[in-house]
Design a protein around this motif. Structure first.
Motif, PDB file in Angstrom:
ATOM      1  N   THR A 112       0.831  -1.205   0.000  1.00 20.88           N
ATOM      2  CA  THR A 112       0.000   0.000   0.000  1.00 20.88           C
ATOM      3  C   THR A 112       0.864   1.253   0.000  1.00 20.88           C
ATOM      4  N   LYS A 113       1.941   1.232   0.762  1.00 25.32           N
ATOM      5  CA  LYS A 113       2.852   2.375   0.787  1.00 25.32           C
ATOM      6  C   LYS A 113       3.458   2.625  -0.588  1.00 25.32           C
ATOM      7  N   VAL A 114       3.836   1.540  -1.260  1.00 27.69           N
ATOM      8  CA  VAL A 114       4.438   1.681  -2.592  1.00 27.69           C
ATOM      9  C   VAL A 114       3.429   2.261  -3.578  1.00 27.69           C
ATOM     10  N   LEU A 115       2.189   1.769  -3.513  1.00 30.66           N
ATOM     11  CA  LEU A 115       1.165   2.260  -4.435  1.00 30.66           C
ATOM     12  C   LEU A 115       0.849   3.733  -4.186  1.00 30.66           C
ATOM     13  N   LEU A 116       0.773   4.116  -2.917  1.00 30.57           N
ATOM     14  CA  LEU A 116       0.503   5.516  -2.603  1.00 30.57           C
ATOM     15  C   LEU A 116       1.652   6.417  -3.047  1.00 30.57           C
ATOM     16  N   LEU A 118       3.715   5.788  -5.515  1.00 29.68           N
ATOM     17  CA  LEU A 118       3.662   5.843  -6.975  1.00 29.68           C
ATOM     18  C   LEU A 118       2.558   6.785  -7.447  1.00 29.68           C
ATOM     19  N   LEU A 119       1.425   6.738  -6.761  1.00 30.29           N
ATOM     20  CA  LEU A 119       0.322   7.635  -7.117  1.00 30.29           C
ATOM     21  C   LEU A 119       0.716   9.091  -6.918  1.00 30.29           C
ATOM     22  N   GLY A 120       1.413   9.373  -5.828  1.00 28.41           N
ATOM     23  CA  GLY A 120       1.866  10.742  -5.587  1.00 28.41           C
ATOM     24  C   GLY A 120       2.821  11.228  -6.663  1.00 28.41           C
ATOM     25  N   VAL A 121       3.725  10.339  -7.090  1.00 23.13           N
ATOM     26  CA  VAL A 121       4.674  10.710  -8.151  1.00 23.13           C
ATOM     27  C   VAL A 121       3.937  10.991  -9.456  1.00 23.13           C
ATOM     28  N   LEU A 122       2.940  10.164  -9.762  1.00 25.78           N
ATOM     29  CA  LEU A 122       2.174  10.363 -10.995  1.00 25.78           C
ATOM     30  C   LEU A 122       1.398  11.673 -10.969  1.00 25.78           C
ATOM     31  N   VAL A 123       0.841  12.002  -9.815  1.00 30.92           N
ATOM     32  CA  VAL A 123       0.093  13.259  -9.705  1.00 30.92           C
ATOM     33  C   VAL A 123       1.012  14.453  -9.920  1.00 30.92           C
TER      34      VAL A 123
END
Length: 279
Positions: A112-116, A118-123
């Motif tokens: 979950t930490k990795v996905l969050l 990654l999502l922050g980087v994409l945003v």
């Protein structure tokens, strides 16, 4: 003689003492008793004080004033022991206070930490990309690209042009006559760019329109150009017509006139030649 003088003096002293006693007034009043502290003793006054009793409304429990005949809070009549007909009896509602239970948070899973993250980087990347694209594909920048290609026939211009009719085929070759014209009229291109930035059509044949998008996000601007279908006429029979060095066919006869209706073209610089074919 001596004895007589002594007797006379004793009589005089006794007379003076009697006169002093007569002159001193005798008071019949008795002296008031004096306390040791020097203050006269006074008897305490007896006072009977009754404590006030607070009265409450038998209907709602609101405190009442002494001598009140009705309750100011609920209107209960203390004389008739009744509530007024126009007012309902006050009822007390007990509001249940919800109990807040603290939930124990479970530790976040590594995935979950990795996905969050990654999502922050994409945003962040999307925000940066959008800011760059908004500037790069701005309306004024696209007008500069269009007018720059319009000045130079060696540049591909078809991507910036759309026809006023779908039957017109837009290619670099069909647009090149327009470029050849504005190559010889650079001042007209400068004025055109200024008017387009001010949302003004430069002439009756050209206007700026939105047509599609760059990268599916940013609006794409193109020049919408009016098309024409010219006709070449001559009095020489058995002739062929060429446009800009390209043979477009023979002229047909109609009542002694030879004419050829050409395909749709954009406005621009064209060179036509009519050549007679020997019989």
């Amino acid at each position: 003689m001596v004895t007589e003088k002594k007797l006379l003096s004793q009589k005089k002293d006794s007379v003076h003492s009697d006169e002093k006693k007569k002159d001193k007034p005798v008071s019949d009043k008795k002296a008031e008793p004096i306390e040791k502290n020097g203050a006269s003793a006074e008897k305490p006054k007896s006072s009977t004080s009754h404590p006030k009793v607070q009265i409450f409304c038998p209907n709602c429990g609101h405190p009442l004033k002494q001598g009140a005949t009705f309750c100011n809070n609920c209107g209960y009549n203390l004389v008739t022991k009744q509530m007024p007909k126009s007012q309902p009896q006050a009822t007390r509602q007990q509001v249940a206070t919800p109990q807040v239970t603290q939930k124990v948070r479970k530790p976040m899973k590594p995935l979950t930490k990795v996905l969050l993250s990654l999502l922050g980087v994409l945003v962040v990347a999307f925000i940066a990309f959008y800011a760059w694209g908004t500037q790069h594909y701005s309306k004024n920048n696209q007008i500069e690209w269009i007018t720059s290609s319009l000045r130079d026939p060696n540049k591909g211009m078809a991507q910036y042009i759309t026809a006023d009719t779908p039957s017109m085929k837009v290619t670099d070759d069909t647009v090149r006559p327009l470029q050849n014209y504005y190559k010889d009229h650079q001042t007209a291109v400068t004025k055109m760019a200024q008017k387009l930035k001010e949302d003004i059509d430069p002439n009756d044949q050209i206007s700026l329109v939105k047509n599609g998008h760059y990268l599916l996000i940013f609006p794409k601007y193109q020049l919408q150009v009016k098309t024409f279908q010219p006709q070449v006429e001559t009095n020489h029979g058995n002739s062929e017509v060429s446009m800009n060095g390209k043979n477009i066919g023979k002229l047909s006869s109609d009542d002694g006139k030879y004419a050829k209706k050409l395909q749709l073209v954009f406005p621009g610089k064209y060179h036509f030649t009519v050549k007679s074919i020997p019989i």
